[in-house]
Design a protein around this motif. Sequence first.
Motif, PDB file in Angstrom:
ATOM      1  N   PHE A 389      27.076  61.034   6.682  1.00  9.95           N
ATOM      2  CA  PHE A 389      26.155  60.818   5.569  1.00  9.95           C
ATOM      3  C   PHE A 389      26.780  61.366   4.292  1.00  9.95           C
ATOM      4  O   PHE A 389      27.260  62.491   4.254  1.00  9.95           O
ATOM      5  N   ILE A 391      26.068  61.094  -0.207  1.00 10.81           N
ATOM      6  CA  ILE A 391      25.152  60.588  -1.234  1.00 10.81           C
ATOM      7  C   ILE A 391      25.635  59.228  -1.744  1.00 10.81           C
ATOM      8  O   ILE A 391      26.839  59.008  -1.878  1.00 10.81           O
ATOM      9  N   SER A 427      20.365  66.554  -2.908  1.00  8.30           N
ATOM     10  CA  SER A 427      19.936  65.380  -2.149  1.00  8.30           C
ATOM     11  C   SER A 427      18.981  65.796  -1.034  1.00  8.30           C
ATOM     12  O   SER A 427      19.193  66.819  -0.378  1.00  8.30           O
ATOM     13  N   TRP A 429      17.556  64.231   2.484  1.00  7.23           N
ATOM     14  CA  TRP A 429      17.896  63.110   3.361  1.00  7.23           C
ATOM     15  C   TRP A 429      17.340  63.317   4.761  1.00  7.23           C
ATOM     16  O   TRP A 429      16.997  64.426   5.159  1.00  7.23           O
ATOM     17  N   ASP A 430      17.238  62.221   5.477  1.00  7.42           N
ATOM     18  CA  ASP A 430      16.582  62.152   6.785  1.00  7.42           C
ATOM     19  C   ASP A 430      17.631  61.767   7.821  1.00  7.42           C
ATOM     20  O   ASP A 430      18.270  60.720   7.716  1.00  7.42           O
ATOM     21  N   PRO A 437      21.367  57.946   9.118  1.00  6.78           N
ATOM     22  CA  PRO A 437      20.801  58.861   8.116  1.00  6.78           C
ATOM     23  C   PRO A 437      20.553  58.137   6.802  1.00  6.78           C
ATOM     24  O   PRO A 437      21.230  57.147   6.483  1.00  6.78           O
ATOM     25  N   LYS A 438      19.584  58.623   6.026  1.00  5.89           N
ATOM     26  CA  LYS A 438      19.280  57.970   4.755  1.00  5.89           C
ATOM     27  C   LYS A 438      18.745  58.988   3.749  1.00  5.89           C
ATOM     28  O   LYS A 438      18.066  59.949   4.116  1.00  5.89           O
ATOM     29  N   GLU A 439      19.086  58.777   2.495  1.00  3.65           N
ATOM     30  CA  GLU A 439      18.584  59.633   1.425  1.00  3.65           C
ATOM     31  C   GLU A 439      17.170  59.220   1.065  1.00  3.65           C
ATOM     32  O   GLU A 439      16.843  58.026   0.999  1.00  3.65           O
ATOM     33  N   TYR A 442      16.419  62.683  -4.733  1.00  7.99           N
ATOM     34  CA  TYR A 442      17.570  63.341  -5.333  1.00  7.99           C
ATOM     35  C   TYR A 442      17.216  63.926  -6.699  1.00  7.99           C
ATOM     36  O   TYR A 442      16.232  63.545  -7.344  1.00  7.99           O
TER      37      TYR A 442
END
Length: 508
Positions: A389, A391, A427, A429-430, A437-439, A442
Motif C-alpha cells: 500500500f 498513498i 493518510s 487507510w483500510d 488495501p485502500k485509502e 488524507y
Amino acid sequence: MTSLRTPRTTTAARDPRGRIRRLGVASAAAGLLAALLAAGPVAATPDPGDAPARATVSSEQAADARSAIRSGEIPGVDEIVHSRNIEHLANIPKDALPGFNTDLAFQGRYAFAGNYDGFRIFDISRPGSPKTVAQVLCPGSQNDISVSGDLLFLSTDSSRSDDSCASTTQPATVKESWEGMKIFDISDIGNPKYVASVETACGSHTHTIVPQRKDVYVYVSSYGPNAAFPDCAPPHDGISVIKVPRKAPQKAGVVGFPVLFPGEGPDGGGNPGAPTNPGVSKTTGCHDITVLPERDLAAGACMGDGILFDISDPERPRVIDRVQDNVNFAFWHSATFNQKADKIVFTDELGGGGAATCNAEVGPNRGANGIYDVVGKGKRSKLVFRSYFKIPRHQAATENCVAHNGSLIPVKGKDLMVQAWYQGGVSVWDFTNSARPKEIAYFERGPLSDTTLSVGGSWSAYYYNGHVYSNDIAKGFDVLKISDRLTDPAQRVRLDELNVQTQPDYFD
C-alpha cells in the motif's frame, strides 16, 4: 527554521483517487530512481537528521513542481488540503526547540513530542487548543520518546561528548564518546528531571518499552557498526535489552544483547545487502521494534529483514520467522500488528526519508507498506506477503515522501491505520482485506519549497482518544479530527497511556 504563515486551506473531494497525479513524468526523476536502485545499501543511518536539510533538484524538476502548483495538481507551498472527512483543528509551531520534530507518546491528557534538540510536552485536554506544558533542551538525535508511569525514555543516536543534556557532538572513534538511553522523571509534569542514562552499543536509534509492574524493559534498536568505533564494532546483529526498576531508575542497565541474526562472517547472518541484493540495505541491527505484550509477540523491522519473535521471556526474545523482500524493499523501517495479531504492516523507508519517492517513476510498490498475514500458531507461525500500500497522491520532486510512522485506529472487525508520509502528509487507510488495501482519508501540506528539496512533513501520525496527532518535522504539532462511518466507533475507545510501538489490546 522555515517561517510559518497562515495557510490557505482547501477541502478536496472525499475520493482520494481524484488527486492521483502523474507528476513529473517529463522530468529527470529517472535519474533519482536509478540512484535509489543502485547496487549498494542505503545510508548507514537513513533518517532525515542524517540527510541534508536541503537538496538541489534540476531546473526541470523545479519547473514541473511550479507548473503542477499552478494547475492545481498539487497544493501550493504551505497550502493545506484534506479529504472531506478530516478536519484540521490546530497547529502549534516549533518554539524553543529548533531541531526536527520526531516521535510522539501519550499519557492521560498529555502528548510528549520528541525533537532532535529535546522534547516538548503538550496538554491536549482540549484537542483543538493544545497548550505547552514544558520544553526540555537535551540534544541528541533522534530523541525517540516513550513514557510509562512516572518515567520518560529518550533515545540518543548521535555520538556525544558525554551523557548530559549539555553535551556536544564528538566523533564515534573516541572511546569516551557516549550514546544510548536517557531516563527522566515526569512525576512533576511541568518540570521533568533527568535521572539516569544507559550507554548502549551503537547508541539508540529507536527504542520500544515492555512495561511490567516493577520494571520496564527497553528494547534498543541501533545499527551501522564500524571497526573504527570502539563502542560500535561489528558484528552488531542483535538488540540491547535494558532493565529499568521503576522505583530506582538510576539502577537501570543492560541485561542482555540477544542475537537475532546468528551466522558466520563479520556481520552475522542478516540480509547481506549489495551486491548480492542490489538496492537493499545490509542488516547490521534493527531500526524499530513493535511489541504486543498481551500476546508475548514482537515484530522487528531490521534494515534488510522483517522478523516475528516471541518475547514471553522479555530478556531473551526468540525469532519465530523472518522474511526478506529483495525486489521492492530497500530498508525495513517499522512494523504494526493488527488487533488480532494475524497481520503485520511493515514499512519501507526507501531513500532514507530524505528523497522524493512518491511519484509515478518510483511506482506503487517501493517506499510503501508491505502487508503480511501471520499464518499458523505459536512457534510455527509464518509471515506470508499479501500486498503493498502506498498513498495514491503523487508528490513533487521537491517533497521528501515515503512510508513512515503510524498507528491503528481501534475499530472492532476492521483493520484501519493512520500513517505519516513526511511531505506526503497523513493518510488513513483500510487493510481489512490484506490483498486490497485502500485509502479512506488524507491530510497534507503543499511542498516546503517549489525550488529545492527541503526535508519536512509528518514524522509520526497517531490516533489517540478520538483524535489524530501529527508531529511535523518543520511545521510543528498538528491535531486532526476524522469523521467517517468506518472510523467513528474508535471514538469510544479510551486509553490511559499510548506508546505506539508498545501496542495495547484496545478492547481488553
